[in-house]
Design a protein around this motif. Structure first.
Motif, mmCIF file in Angstrom:
data_model
loop_
_atom_site.group_PDB
_atom_site.id
_atom_site.type_symbol
_atom_site.label_atom_id
_atom_site.label_comp_id
_atom_site.label_asym_id
_atom_site.label_seq_id
_atom_site.Cartn_x
_atom_site.Cartn_y
_atom_site.Cartn_z
ATOM 1 N N UNK A 39 0.982 -1.201 0.031
ATOM 2 C CA UNK A 39 -0.122 0.034 -0.072
ATOM 3 C C UNK A 39 0.865 1.228 0.041
ATOM 4 N N UNK A 40 0.228 2.247 -0.770
ATOM 5 C CA UNK A 40 1.024 3.626 -0.880
ATOM 6 C C UNK A 40 0.034 4.741 -0.124
ATOM 7 N N UNK A 41 0.917 5.649 0.505
ATOM 8 C CA UNK A 41 0.051 6.786 0.889
ATOM 9 C C UNK A 41 0.933 8.013 0.394
ATOM 10 N N UNK A 42 0.443 9.319 0.447
ATOM 11 C CA UNK A 42 0.988 10.332 -0.264
ATOM 12 C C UNK A 42 0.844 11.446 0.964
ATOM 13 N N UNK A 43 2.006 12.293 0.962
ATOM 14 C CA UNK A 43 1.763 13.688 2.150
ATOM 15 C C UNK A 43 2.071 14.635 1.319
ATOM 16 N N UNK A 44 1.331 15.528 0.843
ATOM 17 C CA UNK A 44 1.963 16.772 0.044
ATOM 18 C C UNK A 44 1.190 18.065 0.907
ATOM 19 N N UNK A 74 0.992 15.434 -6.331
ATOM 20 C CA UNK A 74 0.643 14.161 -6.104
ATOM 21 C C UNK A 74 0.169 12.911 -7.000
ATOM 22 N N UNK A 75 -0.336 13.833 -8.168
ATOM 23 C CA UNK A 75 -0.670 12.990 -9.456
ATOM 24 C C UNK A 75 0.541 12.213 -9.942
ATOM 25 N N UNK A 76 1.835 13.024 -9.940
ATOM 26 C CA UNK A 76 2.917 12.453 -10.206
ATOM 27 C C UNK A 76 3.337 11.297 -9.211
ATOM 28 N N UNK A 77 3.121 11.529 -7.993
ATOM 29 C CA UNK A 77 3.787 10.510 -7.011
ATOM 30 C C UNK A 77 2.861 9.151 -7.200
ATOM 31 N N UNK A 78 1.667 9.474 -7.450
ATOM 32 C CA UNK A 78 0.482 8.532 -7.743
ATOM 33 C C UNK A 78 1.022 7.583 -8.888
ATOM 34 N N UNK A 79 1.300 8.361 -10.126
ATOM 35 C CA UNK A 79 1.922 7.423 -11.172
ATOM 36 C C UNK A 79 3.064 6.796 -11.131
ATOM 37 N N UNK A 80 3.952 7.373 -10.311
ATOM 38 C CA UNK A 80 5.246 6.623 -9.937
ATOM 39 C C UNK A 80 4.960 5.373 -9.216
ATOM 40 N N UNK A 81 4.069 5.552 -8.043
ATOM 41 C CA UNK A 81 3.924 4.456 -7.274
ATOM 42 C C UNK A 81 3.138 3.317 -7.870
ATOM 43 N N UNK A 82 2.215 3.505 -8.840
ATOM 44 C CA UNK A 82 1.673 2.669 -9.639
ATOM 45 C C UNK A 82 2.763 1.988 -10.390
ATOM 46 N N UNK A 87 11.737 17.911 -12.080
ATOM 47 C CA UNK A 87 11.560 17.451 -13.635
ATOM 48 C C UNK A 87 11.052 15.774 -13.313
ATOM 49 N N UNK A 88 10.130 15.333 -13.981
ATOM 50 C CA UNK A 88 9.670 14.043 -14.187
ATOM 51 C C UNK A 88 10.606 12.832 -13.754
ATOM 52 N N UNK A 89 11.851 12.868 -14.702
ATOM 53 C CA UNK A 89 12.777 11.839 -14.456
ATOM 54 C C UNK A 89 13.401 11.836 -13.159
ATOM 55 N N UNK A 90 13.744 13.160 -12.734
ATOM 56 C CA UNK A 90 14.235 13.374 -11.555
ATOM 57 C C UNK A 90 13.501 12.741 -10.463
ATOM 58 N N UNK A 91 12.171 13.202 -10.269
ATOM 59 C CA UNK A 91 11.342 12.781 -9.193
ATOM 60 C C UNK A 91 11.049 11.202 -9.154
ATOM 61 N N UNK A 92 11.165 10.746 -10.551
ATOM 62 C CA UNK A 92 10.999 9.171 -10.646
ATOM 63 C C UNK A 92 12.001 8.616 -10.053
#
Length: 120
Positions: A49-54, A68-76, A100-105
């Motif tokens: 399970x994943x949870x997010x705090x922003x 939050x949407x970016x983090x959810x996509x990464x978690x998926x 940037x997306x690649x850095x966050x990923x």
């Protein structure tokens, strides 16, 4: 999108993971990971399970929702990499808004892998 079985939804679960979990931090996120307890046979059960705090320090509502949407996509995408039986809470730091997306990923996947390694 993450299925309900793969989301942390209760506040008590968030608090438990953040307080008891193993932390791994980068410039953009702090990841806390805790392993579900094993049963009598030594088998760990339960979905990952994943949870997010922003928090508001990340930015205005539009920025927070984007992060939050970016983090959810990464978690998926990480569902197949994280073994079954772990709870993961990802807390975004203010720098995540400009990442940037690649850095966050890379930051999230690296921190998640380190957290699972520590919690095992």
């Amino acid at each position: 999108m993450l299925a309900r079985a793969n989301r942390i939804v209760r506040g008590d679960d968030y608090r438990s993971v953040v307080r008891r979990g193993r932390r791994s931090a980068t410039a953009h996120v702090v990841v806390s990971v805790v392993r579900h307890p094993a049963d009598d046979a030594g088998v760990v059960s339960g979905a990952t399970r994943f949870g997010f705090i922003v928090a508001k320090t990340v930015g205005n509502a539009v920025t927070r929702n984007l992060v939050r949407r970016r983090l959810k996509a990464i978690a998926h995408g990480l569902l197949s990499d994280v073994p079954v039986g772990y709870d993961v809470v990802i807390r975004a730091l203010p720098a995540a808004a400009q990442a940037a997306w690649p850095t966050l990923l890379e930051d999230v996947s690296r921190s998640c892998a380190r957290g699972v390694e520590k919690a095992a």
